[in-house]
Design a protein around this motif. Structure first.
Motif, PDB file in Angstrom:
ATOM      1  N   ARG A 402       0.862  -1.194   0.000  1.00 50.88           N
ATOM      2  CA  ARG A 402       0.000   0.000   0.000  1.00 50.88           C
ATOM      3  C   ARG A 402       0.897   1.242   0.000  1.00 50.88           C
ATOM      4  NH1 ARG A 402      -3.229   0.364   4.636  1.00 50.88           N
ATOM      5  NH2 ARG A 402      -2.008  -1.191   5.773  1.00 50.88           N
ATOM      6  N   GLU A 404       0.510   4.021  -1.292  1.00 54.26           N
ATOM      7  CA  GLU A 404      -0.148   5.326  -1.185  1.00 54.26           C
ATOM      8  C   GLU A 404      -0.027   5.903   0.227  1.00 54.26           C
ATOM      9  OE1 GLU A 404      -3.247   2.252  -0.147  1.00 54.26           O
ATOM     10  OE2 GLU A 404      -1.686   2.492  -1.677  1.00 54.26           O
ATOM     11  N   VAL A 405       0.162   5.043   1.221  1.00 55.13           N
ATOM     12  CA  VAL A 405       0.312   5.526   2.593  1.00 55.13           C
ATOM     13  C   VAL A 405       1.593   6.354   2.719  1.00 55.13           C
ATOM     14  CG1 VAL A 405       0.635   4.828   5.005  1.00 55.13           C
ATOM     15  CG2 VAL A 405      -1.012   3.618   3.562  1.00 55.13           C
ATOM     16  N   THR A 406       2.672   5.864   2.103  1.00 54.55           N
ATOM     17  CA  THR A 406       3.933   6.616   2.111  1.00 54.55           C
ATOM     18  C   THR A 406       3.783   7.945   1.383  1.00 54.55           C
ATOM     19  OG1 THR A 406       5.161   4.525   2.130  1.00 54.55           O
ATOM     20  CG2 THR A 406       6.385   6.501   1.517  1.00 54.55           C
ATOM     21  N   HIS A 407       3.090   7.901   0.265  1.00 56.76           N
ATOM     22  CA  HIS A 407       2.862   9.147  -0.485  1.00 56.76           C
ATOM     23  C   HIS A 407       2.068  10.155   0.346  1.00 56.76           C
ATOM     24  CE1 HIS A 407       4.695   7.187  -3.757  1.00 56.76           C
ATOM     25  NE2 HIS A 407       3.631   6.526  -4.227  1.00 56.76           N
ATOM     26  N   TRP A 408       1.041   9.657   1.058  1.00 56.08           N
ATOM     27  CA  TRP A 408       0.254  10.548   1.908  1.00 56.08           C
ATOM     28  C   TRP A 408       1.113  11.137   3.033  1.00 56.08           C
ATOM     29  CZ3 TRP A 408      -3.977  13.170   1.464  1.00 56.08           C
ATOM     30  CH2 TRP A 408      -4.974  12.746   0.580  1.00 56.08           C
ATOM     31  N   LEU A 409       2.001  10.313   3.594  1.00 57.27           N
ATOM     32  CA  LEU A 409       2.869  10.800   4.660  1.00 57.27           C
ATOM     33  C   LEU A 409       3.751  11.941   4.154  1.00 57.27           C
ATOM     34  CD1 LEU A 409       3.876  10.397   7.576  1.00 57.27           C
ATOM     35  CD2 LEU A 409       5.581   8.799   6.657  1.00 57.27           C
ATOM     36  N   ARG A 410       4.293  11.767   2.944  1.00 58.82           N
ATOM     37  CA  ARG A 410       5.117  12.828   2.366  1.00 58.82           C
ATOM     38  C   ARG A 410       4.297  14.095   2.122  1.00 58.82           C
ATOM     39  NH1 ARG A 410      10.030  11.784   1.131  1.00 58.82           N
ATOM     40  NH2 ARG A 410      10.833   9.664   0.995  1.00 58.82           N
ATOM     41  N   GLU A 411       3.061  13.912   1.630  1.00 59.37           N
ATOM     42  CA  GLU A 411       2.221  15.077   1.354  1.00 59.37           C
ATOM     43  C   GLU A 411       1.808  15.778   2.642  1.00 59.37           C
ATOM     44  OE1 GLU A 411      -2.067  16.135  -0.790  1.00 59.37           O
ATOM     45  OE2 GLU A 411      -0.982  14.304  -1.353  1.00 59.37           O
ATOM     46  N   LEU A 412       1.462  14.991   3.671  1.00 56.43           N
ATOM     47  CA  LEU A 412       1.025  15.578   4.943  1.00 56.43           C
ATOM     48  C   LEU A 412       2.122  16.421   5.584  1.00 56.43           C
ATOM     49  CD1 LEU A 412      -0.936  12.594   6.538  1.00 56.43           C
ATOM     50  CD2 LEU A 412      -1.888  14.795   5.866  1.00 56.43           C
ATOM     51  N   HIS A 413       3.373  15.946   5.487  1.00 57.49           N
ATOM     52  CA  HIS A 413       4.478  16.629   6.165  1.00 57.49           C
ATOM     53  C   HIS A 413       5.373  17.405   5.207  1.00 57.49           C
ATOM     54  CE1 HIS A 413       3.620  14.859  10.093  1.00 57.49           C
ATOM     55  NE2 HIS A 413       3.316  13.740   9.450  1.00 57.49           N
ATOM     56  N   GLN A 414       4.918  17.535   3.937  1.00 53.66           N
ATOM     57  CA  GLN A 414       5.656  18.318   2.951  1.00 53.66           C
ATOM     58  C   GLN A 414       7.118  17.851   2.853  1.00 53.66           C
ATOM     59  OE1 GLN A 414       4.106  21.233   1.051  1.00 53.66           O
ATOM     60  NE2 GLN A 414       2.621  19.660   1.618  1.00 53.66           N
TER      61      GLN A 414
END
Length: 429
Positions: A402, A404-414
């Motif tokens: 999954r 996408e979880v890593t991608h979301w983490l990067r997006e959340l914390h810029q």
């Protein structure tokens, strides 16, 4: 919170089945109590009209099978008798369906306005029985707002067409001069009010209104120059009328074959025109077998109605676009509310961890600990606590593919993508 709509209507079920599962006012309290207990839903509302019976439920589980079993049992049917007629809508489709119903797009009469009032009554009844909570309340309010937009921004309500209008229109085809005929209206609800208005516009000046309570009958009759009577007086006045239109909430027929037979003899078999708009029916079906009686039900009015709604089809397409936008707006509001609740929970958890580490640092300082060491320890402890569970979940998600979880983490914390980041392709070996 999940939403479920389950019901039958004039398209999926014949009149005989619709009247068997109609909810009478006398059993509504019992129905609300049983429905919520049987389905496990936290919120519920019931809409029951001549053309449809629908249940609106909000809860955490998909409980369609439980609701179907309860609905059949409550009305003394086996679930199999309903399965072919039942439709089920969930979540976004359920939202859109309710808005289409409220706007008259799912009615036998395209764009008819009565259903909006009936849906408002259903909402009021759910609130009266403490069955409607925050979720359904928001949905009903948004639905009413969208229905208002449809009415004001499209031509869906122009040239009024309704079951009441269709009934009077059919009568005008049978009687060449309506001013020479006397009408009996059974009931005093909104449908009969519309019938009275359309009859007056068609030239009828002499009619009776029969109702369980005389005051209500008198008030409605006097608005159009008629006279009110109680239901028990119907046999006495029946020989004097030519047109009978009935729409009450009675669970049993009000006008029987015997009473009509006796009236026919007294009027020397001059024909009757009768329309039974009620579900369950107010006029015994056997009355239709009598000579000189032309008895029609709501289903018989379909052809008249279809001829009168073609002009609304363009407006209906505009209305569908407004409904789609309204449904998307409502779902966006729900997602925003869910995000707020999640963020609140996330903050509370972080504050608990902060307070724990702060208290640990204060104890160390009170015990004579070196301030610099204590502060550094506080920083490390707080960082570890905040990142421990998220780190475990991100590793677990990555191992499961999954990404996408890593991608979301990067997006959340810029976070910037590292040049040496390992790219893993998903392959089945």
């Amino acid at each position: 919170m999940a939403l479920l709509t389950l019901g039958i209507n004039h398209r999926t079920a014949p009149l005989e089945l619709r009247e068997r599962i109609a909810f009478t006012p006398e059993r509504m309290a019992e129905a609300f109590a049983e429905l919520r207990a049987a389905s496990g839903a936290s919120e519920a509302a019931i809409l029951s009209t001549c053309n449809r019976t629908e249940l609106y439920l909000a809860g955490d589980d998909d409980c369609a099978a439980l609701v179907l079993r309860w609905l059949a049992g409550f009305h003394g049917l086996a679930p199999g008798e309903l399965e072919d007629a039942i439709y089920v809508h969930r979540d976004s489709e359920a939202v859109r369906h309710m808005m289409r119903v409220a706007s008259g797009l799912d009615s036998m009469v395209l764009g008819e306005p009565q259903i909006l009032g009936q849906l408002k009554d259903a909402y009021a009844l759910a609130r009266e029985h403490d069955a409607s909570g925050t979720f359904l309340s928001r949905l009903f309010e948004q639905t009413f707002s969208v229905a208002k937009r449809v009415r004001t921004q499209t031509a869906i309500g122009e040239n009024p067409v309704s079951v009441a209008y269709a009934a009077v229109s059919m009568a005008s085809h049978i009687f060449s001069d309506m001013s020479r005929n006397r009408a009996l209206l059974i009931g005093a609800g909104k449908t009969i009010e519309l019938v009275a208005r359309h009859l007056s516009e068609a030239g009828v000046t002499d009619f009776l209104v029969a109702n369980r309570t005389l005051d209500r009958a008198q008030n409605l009759a006097e608005d159009h120059g008629g006279r009110g009577i109680v239901l028990s007086d119907i046999p006495d006045y029946l020989p004097e009328v030519d047109i009978v239109i009935a729409s009450t909430a009675s669970p049993l027929p009000i006008l029987g074959k015997g009473a009509v037979e006796r009236a026919l003899k007294r009027r020397k078999h001059r024909p009757y025109f009768m329309v039974d708009i009620a579900v369950p029916r107010d006029i015994e079906p056997e009355v239709a077998s009598l000579d000189d009686v032309y008895l029609y039900t709501v289903d018989d009015l379909r052809q008249v109605i279809e001829e009168n709604v073609r002009s609304r089809e363009g407006a209906a397409r505009e209305a569908e676009n407004l409904i789609l936008a309204g449904a998307q707006e409502f779902l966006s509001q729900l997602r925003a509310l869910d995000a707020v609740a999640t963020l609140k929970q996330f903050r509370q958890q972080a504050e608990r961890q902060r307070d724990q580490e702060t208290e640990k640092a204060l104890r160390a300082l009170r015990n004579g600990g070196d301030p610099e060491t204590v502060i550094r320890s506080l920083g490390r402890g707080l960082t570890n606590k905040l990142l421990h569970e998220p780190s475990i979940q991100v590793r677990k998600a990555s191992a499961e593919g999954r990404v996408e979880v890593t991608h979301w983490l990067r997006e959340l914390h810029q976070l910037e993508t590292q040049d040496n980041e390992v790219s893993v392709t998903s392959e089945k070996l």
